[in-house]
Motif scaffolding. Structure first.
Motif, PDB file in Angstrom:
ATOM      1  N   VAL A  52       0.859  -1.188   0.000  1.00  0.00           N
ATOM      2  CA  VAL A  52       0.000   0.000   0.000  1.00  0.00           C
ATOM      3  C   VAL A  52       0.893   1.234   0.000  1.00  0.00           C
ATOM      4  CG1 VAL A  52      -1.745   1.312   1.265  1.00  0.00           C
ATOM      5  CG2 VAL A  52      -1.856  -1.192   1.194  1.00  0.00           C
ATOM      6  N   ASP A  53       0.608   2.196  -0.916  1.00  0.00           N
ATOM      7  CA  ASP A  53       1.402   3.417  -0.985  1.00  0.00           C
ATOM      8  C   ASP A  53       1.199   4.249   0.276  1.00  0.00           C
ATOM      9  OD1 ASP A  53       2.159   2.623  -3.473  1.00  0.00           O
ATOM     10  OD2 ASP A  53       0.825   3.976  -4.566  1.00  0.00           O
ATOM     11  N   ILE A  54       2.322   4.601   0.923  1.00  0.00           N
ATOM     12  CA  ILE A  54       2.237   5.429   2.137  1.00  0.00           C
ATOM     13  C   ILE A  54       3.138   6.652   2.034  1.00  0.00           C
ATOM     14  CG2 ILE A  54       1.655   3.488   3.627  1.00  0.00           C
ATOM     15  CD1 ILE A  54       4.591   3.462   4.515  1.00  0.00           C
ATOM     16  N   GLY A  55       3.826   6.828   0.902  1.00  0.00           N
ATOM     17  CA  GLY A  55       4.694   7.986   0.765  1.00  0.00           C
ATOM     18  C   GLY A  55       5.399   7.986  -0.567  1.00  0.00           C
ATOM     19  N   VAL A  56       6.210   9.026  -0.771  1.00  0.00           N
ATOM     20  CA  VAL A  56       6.951   9.167  -2.013  1.00  0.00           C
ATOM     21  C   VAL A  56       8.285   9.832  -1.706  1.00  0.00           C
ATOM     22  CG1 VAL A  56       5.959  11.436  -2.532  1.00  0.00           C
ATOM     23  CG2 VAL A  56       6.818  10.000  -4.395  1.00  0.00           C
ATOM     24  N   VAL A  57       9.306   9.475  -2.489  1.00  0.00           N
ATOM     25  CA  VAL A  57      10.632  10.062  -2.328  1.00  0.00           C
ATOM     26  C   VAL A  57      10.610  11.472  -2.907  1.00  0.00           C
ATOM     27  CG1 VAL A  57      13.062   9.889  -2.981  1.00  0.00           C
ATOM     28  CG2 VAL A  57      11.784   7.828  -2.379  1.00  0.00           C
ATOM     29  N   LYS A  58      11.018  12.434  -2.135  1.00  0.00           N
ATOM     30  CA  LYS A  58      11.006  13.815  -2.570  1.00  0.00           C
ATOM     31  C   LYS A  58      12.337  14.250  -3.155  1.00  0.00           C
ATOM     32  CE  LYS A  58       6.795  14.947  -1.556  1.00  0.00           C
ATOM     33  NZ  LYS A  58       5.847  15.328  -2.644  1.00  0.00           N
ATOM     34  N   SER A  59      13.454  13.679  -2.602  1.00  0.00           N
ATOM     35  CA  SER A  59      14.770  14.068  -3.114  1.00  0.00           C
ATOM     36  C   SER A  59      15.770  12.949  -2.876  1.00  0.00           C
ATOM     37  CB  SER A  59      15.256  15.360  -2.447  1.00  0.00           C
ATOM     38  OG  SER A  59      15.483  15.147  -1.054  1.00  0.00           O
ATOM     39  N   VAL A  60      16.782  12.908  -3.737  1.00  0.00           N
ATOM     40  CA  VAL A  60      17.878  11.927  -3.620  1.00  0.00           C
ATOM     41  C   VAL A  60      19.171  12.700  -3.745  1.00  0.00           C
ATOM     42  CG1 VAL A  60      18.945   9.864  -4.557  1.00  0.00           C
ATOM     43  CG2 VAL A  60      16.456  10.114  -4.647  1.00  0.00           C
ATOM     44  N   THR A  61      19.982  12.731  -2.688  1.00  0.00           N
ATOM     45  CA  THR A  61      21.225  13.490  -2.676  1.00  0.00           C
ATOM     46  C   THR A  61      22.346  12.627  -2.108  1.00  0.00           C
ATOM     47  OG1 THR A  61      20.756  14.387  -0.487  1.00  0.00           O
ATOM     48  CG2 THR A  61      19.994  15.660  -2.397  1.00  0.00           C
ATOM     49  N   LEU A  62      23.574  13.079  -2.312  1.00  0.00           N
ATOM     50  CA  LEU A  62      24.742  12.415  -1.735  1.00  0.00           C
ATOM     51  C   LEU A  62      24.966  12.906  -0.317  1.00  0.00           C
ATOM     52  CD1 LEU A  62      27.277  12.512  -4.701  1.00  0.00           C
ATOM     53  CD2 LEU A  62      26.073  10.513  -3.828  1.00  0.00           C
ATOM     54  N   SER A  63      25.536  12.041   0.517  1.00  0.00           N
ATOM     55  CA  SER A  63      25.882  12.438   1.886  1.00  0.00           C
ATOM     56  C   SER A  63      27.076  13.369   1.851  1.00  0.00           C
ATOM     57  CB  SER A  63      26.189  11.198   2.729  1.00  0.00           C
ATOM     58  OG  SER A  63      27.311  10.519   2.197  1.00  0.00           O
ATOM     59  N   GLY A  64      27.386  13.966   2.987  1.00  0.00           N
ATOM     60  CA  GLY A  64      28.482  14.908   3.046  1.00  0.00           C
ATOM     61  C   GLY A  64      29.820  14.295   2.685  1.00  0.00           C
ATOM     62  N   ASP A  65      30.052  13.037   3.048  1.00  0.00           N
ATOM     63  CA  ASP A  65      31.328  12.380   2.718  1.00  0.00           C
ATOM     64  C   ASP A  65      31.270  11.643   1.388  1.00  0.00           C
ATOM     65  OD1 ASP A  65      29.628  10.345   3.356  1.00  0.00           O
ATOM     66  OD2 ASP A  65      30.824   9.552   5.022  1.00  0.00           O
ATOM     67  N   HIS A  66      30.161  11.767   0.681  1.00  0.00           N
ATOM     68  CA  HIS A  66      29.981  11.171  -0.643  1.00  0.00           C
ATOM     69  C   HIS A  66      30.017   9.644  -0.632  1.00  0.00           C
ATOM     70  CE1 HIS A  66      31.769  15.169  -2.401  1.00  0.00           C
ATOM     71  NE2 HIS A  66      30.555  15.343  -1.847  1.00  0.00           N
ATOM     72  N   ILE A  70      21.392   9.720   0.217  1.00  0.00           N
ATOM     73  CA  ILE A  70      20.359  10.083   1.179  1.00  0.00           C
ATOM     74  C   ILE A  70      19.057  10.309   0.412  1.00  0.00           C
ATOM     75  CG2 ILE A  70      19.650  11.624   3.031  1.00  0.00           C
ATOM     76  CD1 ILE A  70      22.202  10.044   3.597  1.00  0.00           C
ATOM     77  N   ALA A  71      18.061   9.493   0.726  1.00  0.00           N
ATOM     78  CA  ALA A  71      16.732   9.650   0.132  1.00  0.00           C
ATOM     79  C   ALA A  71      15.808  10.254   1.175  1.00  0.00           C
ATOM     80  CB  ALA A  71      16.206   8.309  -0.345  1.00  0.00           C
ATOM     81  N   THR A  72      15.206  11.403   0.816  1.00  0.00           N
ATOM     82  CA  THR A  72      14.254  12.056   1.706  1.00  0.00           C
ATOM     83  C   THR A  72      12.853  11.751   1.200  1.00  0.00           C
ATOM     84  OG1 THR A  72      15.818  13.846   2.141  1.00  0.00           O
ATOM     85  CG2 THR A  72      13.507  14.247   2.691  1.00  0.00           C
ATOM     86  N   ALA A  73      12.033  11.180   2.071  1.00  0.00           N
ATOM     87  CA  ALA A  73      10.692  10.759   1.671  1.00  0.00           C
ATOM     88  C   ALA A  73       9.656  11.387   2.574  1.00  0.00           C
ATOM     89  CB  ALA A  73      10.591   9.237   1.721  1.00  0.00           C
ATOM     90  N   GLU A  74       8.516  11.701   1.972  1.00  0.00           N
ATOM     91  CA  GLU A  74       7.398  12.257   2.714  1.00  0.00           C
ATOM     92  C   GLU A  74       6.311  11.202   2.789  1.00  0.00           C
ATOM     93  OE1 GLU A  74       4.072  15.663   1.986  1.00  0.00           O
ATOM     94  OE2 GLU A  74       6.174  16.254   1.641  1.00  0.00           O
ATOM     95  N   LEU A  75       5.858  10.907   4.008  1.00  0.00           N
ATOM     96  CA  LEU A  75       4.875   9.859   4.238  1.00  0.00           C
ATOM     97  C   LEU A  75       3.522  10.456   4.558  1.00  0.00           C
ATOM     98  CD1 LEU A  75       7.676   8.409   4.686  1.00  0.00           C
ATOM     99  CD2 LEU A  75       6.452   6.866   6.225  1.00  0.00           C
ATOM    100  N   ALA A  76       2.502   9.655   4.386  1.00  0.00           N
ATOM    101  CA  ALA A  76       1.164  10.071   4.751  1.00  0.00           C
ATOM    102  C   ALA A  76       1.069  10.216   6.270  1.00  0.00           C
ATOM    103  CB  ALA A  76       0.139   9.067   4.248  1.00  0.00           C
ATOM    104  N   LYS A  77       0.125  11.094   6.704  1.00  0.00           N
ATOM    105  CA  LYS A  77       0.005  11.377   8.124  1.00  0.00           C
ATOM    106  C   LYS A  77      -0.348  10.132   8.920  1.00  0.00           C
ATOM    107  CE  LYS A  77      -2.345  14.424  11.365  1.00  0.00           C
ATOM    108  NZ  LYS A  77      -3.354  15.522  11.546  1.00  0.00           N
ATOM    109  N   ASP A  78      -1.183   9.272   8.335  1.00  0.00           N
ATOM    110  CA  ASP A  78      -1.582   8.080   9.090  1.00  0.00           C
ATOM    111  C   ASP A  78      -0.471   7.045   9.178  1.00  0.00           C
ATOM    112  OD1 ASP A  78      -1.509   7.385   6.469  1.00  0.00           O
ATOM    113  OD2 ASP A  78      -3.573   6.621   6.349  1.00  0.00           O
ATOM    114  N   ALA A  79       0.698   7.308   8.555  1.00  0.00           N
ATOM    115  CA  ALA A  79       1.843   6.392   8.638  1.00  0.00           C
ATOM    116  C   ALA A  79       2.809   6.785   9.738  1.00  0.00           C
ATOM    117  CB  ALA A  79       2.577   6.344   7.296  1.00  0.00           C
TER     118      ALA A  79
END
Length: 514
Positions: A52-66, A70-79
């Motif tokens: 069941v879909d509960i969120g989506v990835v908003k951004s994908v970036t490298l960590s500070g040390d490369h 790092i994947a930043t995801a936003e989830l539904a409130k009920d999750a």
């Protein structure tokens, strides 16, 4: 004019209400670090829990040390209640591991981030993603155990575990030991089969095919076709310890290479001895059995060489592990049984005093494998245990082939002492003397013997002629026999008359009266 200013005010109020509503309905944001960004796409990659879909990835970036993604995801409130300390995330993509194929659907729909909720109550927003999906989801009934072995063999995460050829669990993870001398594996046994894991349960590699040859023929054992191809484990509890309580979760067990090794009797008491052989031990290996009357009572632990400067000779000391508990006696009808003695030295010396010795014997004529046999040799020289050595030294006797070789060597030494050349010369002289004697007999005795034989033949011919029916001698002899018969008849007549008239001897014969 007042109405004109009322429209913007309503618009501001509606916008503010929408903003507040968006903030109130906005779900939590989490960050998940992965080793690689494969399958991650900002704005497209979904987070799913139980599909069941509960969120989506908003951004994908490298960590500070490369080093991480790092994947930043936003989830539904009920999750929000799903984000606890032991929640796990991983990228679902097509995989083949441990004989299982997963993530086939992502070939069409694309990869997504899977999620498994833990049992903790502590909230969390920063996670480290798994590089492979967990084999066992949280909440699945069963128990986890730990196996320690020398190597992984052909196992992998997800490899099956069998109990009586039923698949009852999987390998969940593994790691190399800190000292580099072994591996540690975590396994999970599904309920209700986990109740069959007891304190004395034995685990072994079930990969490949086990082929054995014995008196009943060739035996081929395997758990399943899957275990042949990808490897697997199996476990069983010996019948004598099947009544033990169930093992606790996360109990450590040893992982054996094969079933025979795993199910072998594990002895609590192990005594160490040295068997010093003075013959070749080719074919004897570490782990070879020590046999007593057909029962394995020990095994070879190490094989060395030793040089004695005093005698300037080599010997082969073989270290063995002896299991004294196997020297037991059992009696019928509930009678008592037990060890011969509980004292190690007393037991060993008692056996040696009664003629027990160690001997190398051939266990397999095809492969030439040797084993150590303990047997009684009543004619063996008297010996004592050498308790000054560490481990103590147990007396030995040469093996069967070695004894035969020594006997042949002794026989050849005795044969070498026989003066065959002198005997041959004497025999040759005897033959020469016999030849001279034969020549003398032929020259001197033979002519005289020929004359004697001729004379004897003439005498026989003359006697034969005299005995012919028509010869004078035969006729005269016949007449003489007739006269002799008449004389004998006259004597019988006279004897009859005298018997009737004995007085005739005095008076004479009287004339018959007319």
């Amino acid at each position: 004019m007042q109405v004109v200013w009322l429209v913007p005010l309503v618009a501001v109020l509606i916008g503010g209400w929408l903003a507040v509503k968006a903030i109130l309905e906005q779900g939590p944001t989490v960050t998940i670090s992965f080793e690689t960004g494969e399958g991650l796409d900002a704005g497209k990659t979904k987070l799913k829990f139980k599909n069941v879909d509960i969120g989506v990835v908003k951004s994908v970036t490298l960590s500070g040390d490369h080093r991480k993604v790092i994947a930043t995801a936003e989830l539904a409130k009920d999750a929000t209640g799903l984000l606890v300390d032991d929640t796990r995330f991983w990228v679902v993509r097509p995989r083949i591991s441990g004989g299982t194929v997963s993530g086939i659907g992502t070939l069409l729909s694309g990869s997504f981030i899977g999620m498994d909720v833990g049992a903790s109550t502590k909230s969390r927003r920063d996670y480290t993603g798994l590089e492979s999906p967990p084999v066992i989801a949280t909440g699945v009934p069963g128990r986890q155990f730990v196996l320690k072995g020398d190597d992984m063999g052909s196992l992998d995460v997800g490899s099956p575990i069998y109990y009586r050829r039923l698949q009852v669990g999987h390998v969940t993870s593994y790691q190399l030991d800190a000292n580099g001398k072994g591996v540690t594996m975590n396994i999970f046994i599904d309920a209700p089969y986990d109740k069959y894991v007891k304190e004395d349960t034995r685990f072994w590699h079930a990969s490949g095919i086990d082929v054995s040859l014995d008196t009943s023929g060739v035996k081929v054992n395997t758990e399943s076709l899957v275990s042949i191809l990808i490897g697997g484990l199996a476990f069983q509890t010996p019948d004598e310890t099947a009544d033990q309580p169930e093992a606790n979760a996360n109990t450590d067990f040893a992982l054996f290479r094969e079933r025979a090794e795993a199910m072998a009797q594990h002895d609590r008491i192990v005594d160490e001895y040295v068997f010093n052989f003075r013959q070749s031990v080719r074919g004897l290996t570490v782990g070879a059995p020590v046999d007593f009357l057909g029962i394995v009572v020990g095994e070879v632990a190490a094989i060395h060489t030793r040089f004695d400067p005093a005698t300037r000779s080599f010997s082969i000391p073989v270290e063995i592990k002896l299991f004294p508990e196997r020297f037991t006696s059992h009696y019928a009808s509930g009678g008592a049984g037990g060890r011969v003695t509980n004292d190690r030295r007393q037991l060993a010396q008692w056996l040696v005093d009664h003629g027990m010795r160690a001997q190398l014997r051939t266990g397999n004529l095809l492969t030439g494998q040797l084993y150590v046999a303990l047997d009684f040799f009543p004619n063996a020289p008297k010996a004592k245990m050498d308790w000054s050595a560490n481990p103590p030294e147990f007396p030995t006797v040469p093996g069967g082939l070695q004894s035969l070789q020594d006997s042949v060597t002794t026989l050849l030494a005795k044969l070498n002492k026989i003066p065959f050349e002198g005997i041959g010369n004497d025999a040759h002289q005897t033959l020469r003397d016999a030849d001279a004697l034969l020549k003398q007999l032929d020259a001197d005795v033979a002519p005289q013997a020929t004359q004697t034989l001729a004379a004897a033949k003439a005498a026989l011919d003359s006697a034969n002629n005299m005995l012919q029916p028509d010869s004078a001698v035969v006729q005269n002899t016949g007449d003489a026999m007739k006269e002799l018969a008449r004389t004998a008849a006259a004597f019988r007549t006279l004897a009859d008359y005298l018997e009737r008239h004995p007085e005739a001897l005095i008076r004479g014969k009287q004339e018959d009266k007319k």
